[in-house]
Design an enzyme around this catalytic site. Structure first.
Site, short mmCIF file in Angstrom:
data_model
loop_
_atom_site.label_atom_id
_atom_site.label_comp_id
_atom_site.label_asym_id
_atom_site.label_seq_id
_atom_site.Cartn_x
_atom_site.Cartn_y
_atom_site.Cartn_z
N CYS A 77 0.83 -1.21 0.00
CA CYS A 77 0.00 0.00 0.00
C CYS A 77 0.87 1.26 0.00
O CYS A 77 1.55 1.54 0.99
CB CYS A 77 -0.91 -0.07 1.23
SG CYS A 77 -1.73 1.47 1.66
N CYS A 103 0.14 3.73 2.75
CA CYS A 103 0.62 3.18 4.03
C CYS A 103 2.10 3.46 4.20
O CYS A 103 2.55 3.85 5.29
CB CYS A 103 0.40 1.66 4.09
SG CYS A 103 -1.34 1.16 4.02
#
Length: 130
Positions: free
Chosen positions: A31, A34
């Protein structure tokens, strides 16, 4: 050195029970947002050594992500006195994260528990949603 704790289904309950204030970052290695949020989260962990900063790898711990209804990552959750008081998806900028931590620190947990109890009573009184 990382100041964050890796949460798993094996240590989650103990971590939340044993600590008054736990911030949880639900994330995954693939991600992009993230990865962008990770240094912001680490910096907040360094600045708040009295709090527990934890991470849940949603790929390695899908049961935890499912249990908390995590729909998108990153999602930040704050648990105080075993009550989830904040949950929001998205990578937060440092200033916003600092503000959220400050607001969570300032919560009157007795008032939060009263509010939850009142909501539960209201739900019970209104009957099941059909």
């Amino acid at each position: 050195m990382s100041r964050t704790v890796e949460l798993t289904k094996e240590n989650f309950d103990q971590t939340v029970t044993d600590n008054e204030f736990v911030l949880i970052d639900f994330w995954a290695a693939w991600c992009g947002p993230c990865r962008q949020f990770a240094p912001v989260y680490e910096q907040a962990a360094e600045a708040n050594p009295d709090l527990v900063f934890a991470k849940v790898d949603t790929e390695a711990q899908p049961e935890l992500a499912e249990a908390f209804g995590i729909q998108s990552i990153p999602t930040l959750m704050i648990v105080r006195d075993q009550v989830a008081v904040f949950s929001q998806p998205g990578a937060l900028p440092q200033a916003v994260l600092d503000d959220v931590i400050g607001q969570a620190r300032g919560l009157d947990m007795d008032e939060v528990r009263k509010s939850i109890a009142a909501e539960e009573k209201q739900t019970e009184a209104s009957g099941p949603n059909v």
